[in-house]
Write an enzyme that holds these catalytic residues in place. Sequence first.
Site, PDB file in Angstrom:
ATOM      1  N   ASP A   1      97.913  56.068  51.357  1.00 43.48           N
ATOM      2  CA  ASP A   1      98.821  56.773  50.455  1.00 43.48           C
ATOM      3  C   ASP A   1      99.836  57.525  51.296  1.00 43.48           C
ATOM      4  O   ASP A   1      99.551  57.904  52.430  1.00 43.48           O
ATOM      5  CB  ASP A   1      98.041  57.775  49.589  1.00 43.48           C
ATOM      6  CG  ASP A   1      97.276  57.110  48.467  1.00 43.48           C
ATOM      7  OD1 ASP A   1      97.763  56.106  47.928  1.00 43.48           O
ATOM      8  OD2 ASP A   1      96.181  57.596  48.130  1.00 43.48           O
TER       9      ASP A   1
ATOM     10  N   CYS B   1      93.459  56.331  50.113  1.00 51.34           N
ATOM     11  CA  CYS B   1      92.927  56.386  48.750  1.00 51.34           C
ATOM     12  C   CYS B   1      91.401  56.362  48.845  1.00 51.34           C
ATOM     13  O   CYS B   1      90.836  55.452  49.475  1.00 51.34           O
ATOM     14  CB  CYS B   1      93.429  55.192  47.947  1.00 51.34           C
ATOM     15  SG  CYS B   1      92.656  55.074  46.315  1.00 51.34           S
TER      16      CYS B   1
END
Lengths: 152, 152, 152, 152, 152, 152, 152, 152, 152, 152
Positions: free
Chosen positions: I57, I50
């Site tokens: 992520d 992120c």
Amino acid sequence: MSTFLPPTLLGQTVAQPQSPEEARLERVPNPHPGTLYLTRFTAPEFTSLCPVTGQPDFAHLVIDYVADGWLVESKALKLYLTSFRNHGAFHEDCTVRIGKDIVALLEPRWLRIGGYWYPRGGIPIDVFWQTGTPPEGLWLPDQGVPPYRGRG
Amino acid sequence: MSTFLPPTLLGQTVAQPQSPEEARLERVPNPHPGTLYLTRFTAPEFTSLCPVTGQPDFAHLVIDYVADGWLVESKALKLYLTSFRNHGAFHEDCTVRIGKDIVALLEPRWLRIGGYWYPRGGIPIDVFWQTGTPPEGLWLPDQGVPPYRGRG
Amino acid sequence: MSTFLPPTLLGQTVAQPQSPEEARLERVPNPHPGTLYLTRFTAPEFTSLCPVTGQPDFAHLVIDYVADGWLVESKALKLYLTSFRNHGAFHEDCTVRIGKDIVALLEPRWLRIGGYWYPRGGIPIDVFWQTGTPPEGLWLPDQGVPPYRGRG
Amino acid sequence: MSTFLPPTLLGQTVAQPQSPEEARLERVPNPHPGTLYLTRFTAPEFTSLCPVTGQPDFAHLVIDYVADGWLVESKALKLYLTSFRNHGAFHEDCTVRIGKDIVALLEPRWLRIGGYWYPRGGIPIDVFWQTGTPPEGLWLPDQGVPPYRGRG
Amino acid sequence: MSTFLPPTLLGQTVAQPQSPEEARLERVPNPHPGTLYLTRFTAPEFTSLCPVTGQPDFAHLVIDYVADGWLVESKALKLYLTSFRNHGAFHEDCTVRIGKDIVALLEPRWLRIGGYWYPRGGIPIDVFWQTGTPPEGLWLPDQGVPPYRGRG
Amino acid sequence: MSTFLPPTLLGQTVAQPQSPEEARLERVPNPHPGTLYLTRFTAPEFTSLCPVTGQPDFAHLVIDYVADGWLVESKALKLYLTSFRNHGAFHEDCTVRIGKDIVALLEPRWLRIGGYWYPRGGIPIDVFWQTGTPPEGLWLPDQGVPPYRGRG
Amino acid sequence: MSTFLPPTLLGQTVAQPQSPEEARLERVPNPHPGTLYLTRFTAPEFTSLCPVTGQPDFAHLVIDYVADGWLVESKALKLYLTSFRNHGAFHEDCTVRIGKDIVALLEPRWLRIGGYWYPRGGIPIDVFWQTGTPPEGLWLPDQGVPPYRGRG
Amino acid sequence: MSTFLPPTLLGQTVAQPQSPEEARLERVPNPHPGTLYLTRFTAPEFTSLCPVTGQPDFAHLVIDYVADGWLVESKALKLYLTSFRNHGAFHEDCTVRIGKDIVALLEPRWLRIGGYWYPRGGIPIDVFWQTGTPPEGLWLPDQGVPPYRGRG
Amino acid sequence: MSTFLPPTLLGQTVAQPQSPEEARLERVPNPHPGTLYLTRFTAPEFTSLCPVTGQPDFAHLVIDYVADGWLVESKALKLYLTSFRNHGAFHEDCTVRIGKDIVALLEPRWLRIGGYWYPRGGIPIDVFWQTGTPPEGLWLPDQGVPPYRGRG
Amino acid sequence: MSTFLPPTLLGQTVAQPQSPEEARLERVPNPHPGTLYLTRFTAPEFTSLCPVTGQPDFAHLVIDYVADGWLVESKALKLYLTSFRNHGAFHEDCTVRIGKDIVALLEPRWLRIGGYWYPRGGIPIDVFWQTGTPPEGLWLPDQGVPPYRGRG
Ligand SMILES: [Ca+2]
Ligand SMILES: [Ca+2]
Ligand SMILES: [Ca+2]
Ligand SMILES: [Ca+2]
Ligand SMILES: [Ca+2]
Ligand SMILES: [Ca+2]
Ligand SMILES: [Ca+2]
Ligand SMILES: [Ca+2]
Ligand SMILES: [Ca+2]
Ligand SMILES: [Ca+2]
Ligand SMILES: [Ca+2]
Ligand SMILES: [Ca+2]
Ligand SMILES: [Ca+2]
Ligand SMILES: [Ca+2]
Ligand SMILES: [Ca+2]
Ligand SMILES: [Ca+2]
């Protein structure tokens, strides 16, 4: 709902808005503004109130849109959806209104929203709205939410 | 309910009984009386009435039993289950009662019934009853009815 | 049914037996006679006749057994199962009988059969039989056939 | 099959063995030798030959074992399984033999193998073998391979 | 929470209690008091608040119990569960507390509750509590809620 | 890994630890210390490195435990699991080690961990470890992760 | 591959061809030559070799075609597919080539082939080819093979 | 097959016809003759014989049609389908012929039939025929029969 | 990212690139350059960071393309995807960028990418991009990734 | 059926109508009258009677419509559907009639109804009707009810 504000929520602690009117949807620039692509949000944790009985209603919402100049900021979107927690609205009205609020914010090239509501009286209601025929050349997969089946 | 009668229904047209009291469950001799085996009936087309509101209730029923001297006659069983159509009963009571009626008829070595009721107020009720610990050496698979999941 | 014959079917063209009585189940030596293991046959293409109406019945059969000295020869097993095509039998009787015929042939350490019949009158019947408590130390997975669900 | 050799395959290019006899299963030390835990390998890409017709057979294999001093080296295991590609064996024999080969290599505390074979004549065969009752205190989930269903 | 009151809710309009303390769980006599059977409630529409952030949490709850003298009244149960809507509680605490509240009301022979919470930080928490070893002879199917799978 | 520290992470921004050694698992008091209940964490977003090739490995982890005096703090657990991102470890070793680290922190009454790893060479490995026989009277549902199926 | 030969395989024992070049695809007259209908073959038991490493590859193949004057003979098709067992080919090339071989044999009105290959390096490849836009008025259902999901 | 006869089967006992030639398909007036709607029959209990080997074949059939002046009488349809039990026919031919027989009877506005046959030699055949492009304005859902998957 | 280089990775050990800029996507000649077919890669093992929080992520990626003169080399594709492991990017941006990188390399006739991201804040984002309307006559199945469902 | 009446049912206790003729479908103003959106009702608890035998029939109904000036009032819809409980009608007729009754009430821009009936004689009937081609620009997802599969 107040919109069109600078994205002030990123990386901040924000008080939970108590109604959709109080909530601030926010937008950020689209990093691929000339590209025709679809963004899908799936929100299975939605709840509002029945305007007749005051009892809670629950829904699984799926929002698809094609950005033009703006993306919706995802943390603000979550707070906005959460703000319906104490808000009374019929299923059809509530689903379409959420779609229209995001349209007002983003002025997207296209948007649709599917509201898959939990059963009442044994009969669930689903609501499907889109702003019009999808843009030519868009890839638009089915939302694929399983149908309600009762038991067995 | 009148039981213990000769199997008069086989290959005949019979008027639909209007209540469980009127229905005639019937039995036929077990062709393998010394053998420990399980018979399962799955009845997804069951409906009765709510004793408070008079509104219809629906259930998916699964009945497992181990015959001793008798098998339940399947056409009479269907008529018996259909006879609850205008009968008012709470979910717990109705499910257990059906089990006990068949026990009274068959005097089986063992029986169980699962009632998987359709949701009311968003919350379905399931009822599970058996006559006791299953006989040693019996093969007894799970009924495997999927759990209620709401939406999404 | 005649059994206990030399395995004459392997790699041969054999006329289809017209009844279970005419069929010849055959056996071959167990290649791992001192080892406790399970063999499972799944036969989803089974059909017989209703002894009352003469109409066809269909079933999905699953047979589990623990060999002692013999394995069932699989081509003969298929012919044997096919021989019920013009044979009239009730579901409970037919399922248990198939199990017992194979037991008579193989004298296995243990056997079970599950018969999952297609619905009649909206209510399917399943039949589950085993020769007794499974041998200690045997690995015996569930058959896992999905329950009948009706529609929806 | 030659076993009990030093792990020479790790990080090397090795010629594919042409039969299970030629293949070299290898072992590496168990990093948690005093701990009772289960390792599961799932091999859905297994093929051998029918010893009668020479036609290919296919299986989905799942192997569970509890290591004592050794783990099976996974690259050698893959080569070993691949070595059955031109090997003729009946389903029951082949499945149990693979289990026994790994037992001979590892001398594990416990092992089981499930062979889920593709249908022949419309009737698939599954084979389930374990070395005995699982060790007390072992966590041993079902393998959960779906049953064969035919069509529909 | 006040309990042990006469069942005053049946067929009435009742104001939604604003907290579990305010809610009135109610009980009705068990129609089969000498019979060992299980009742299951599935409540997929549960929401409470995170006690740290104030953000909503969602759960799918499944409650199994064996009645002694009393059944829980289902409309009151729904209002009680709804009363957590503005209540802050950690997942583990909230799940176990609901189980204990119902135990205090019903003094059942046995009870268990499964709380299947929606993911936070990508990691959902499930909580499973029962009052002790289930009664001998009880039929107690798995709750069968599918595991969380992420995506793909 | 340093453990046994006061819960300093709640509601704070914390730098991501770069290895399991650097990570700080934390614990909070169990709110129901005398109650035998199970907590399950499902972590489908786990990745580490292959110690031989340095290539990433992926796993779906499910951790079940019975608290004694302490619960694991969930935000610290997430950071701890994330700290394996640049850590090299074999599947068997990595899975068991995570279980043991949490045991060292919590001294729970019981714990188990299932590691469901993505396939390498077409053959996925699953690892299942528990600290011993589950406590008497514990309710312990299956983890229910679907088996690997290849294609088709 | 030699094609266009009289159907000599029906009801005969034929040696397995060792390569696609050696295999003889055969054709039989279409019994409904003026009718626009689709035939689908599903072959989940396909294997070939990686042309770089020589390691086996596996695929699930689905072939759809609209016959003109000829049908493919199904036993010859099976032998042809089996002949890739020792043949090296990349996924894209192998899938399209099989489609083209059948086109050369049948000169069908239309054909498509889907190759669903097992993962390598954690990433499966699927290949989809058709001879052109399907004929107007043809009924052409999706092949519906589930997507690869990894684990969880 | 003789057709175009008055509906004499309703509520009568009729001997099972021994071949499709002997069977009498019947028709009844369409109660909504000016309305464009679809009727679907799903027949998972279909069996015929292989014209080469005489062995039984099995299929799952789904028939969709748009009535003009007539509906097919469902009891006669069942007898007609059952009459293939001793009839030899190839999969492609049998499926299309059933479609054409019903077309000859009903002269419908449109019809299609899907035949989903059980595997032979590991490779099932599906056959899909329709009378032409569906009528404009018709609602025509997919038949949705799951693809054959082999094992795993 | 540097592209357009000779395929140097085949059968070699290559250091893992540390960013997409450092990675070398490679291409090989299309073996069927005049044929309109689709290639699909499914990559369920994708992770990036992120850009705001630096937290990992995860996504399940599916890439479909129609080759013109070049195919993407699959080992280089894997290394390229792996190079996002320490790269920060928003979901929408990351998904579309990967699609555009491959387009720049291959100059394909058409390409699309679906990014199915794991939930954050309980709301997963999916991103769908294609280069334009698919070529006429292309067979393009749905990607069929199941929708996110939350729990229950 | 009497329609076009003021919405008198909201928040009231109403006697259950004993036939569709007696039932009062009601309508309320569409809150988004200029917006093209779809509303879906799923009613898995429908039962009527066979007009020939008087035996109960069961169906799973799904109704999709596009409102013009009016929405159907959901409580009245439920009472209307329940009023078929003692009403005799063939499957095709009953399904289409329900669609037409709602059309007469609402004069919607478009409507469709799917009736998924439980099997009789082993063969379920599905009925699909719509008022014509859906409006341009409408989003209209599949109803997605799984096909009937028999057993296995
Ligand atoms: Ca679709
Ligand atoms: Ca309800
Ligand atoms: Ca089980
Ligand atoms: Ca849900
Ligand atoms: Ca039926
Ligand atoms: Ca149902
Ligand atoms: Ca289990
Ligand atoms: Ca996954
Ligand atoms: Ca692989
Ligand atoms: Ca792999
Ligand atoms: Ca489709
Ligand atoms: Ca076969
Ligand atoms: Ca497979
Ligand atoms: Ca989350
Ligand atoms: Ca039936
Ligand atoms: Ca079937």
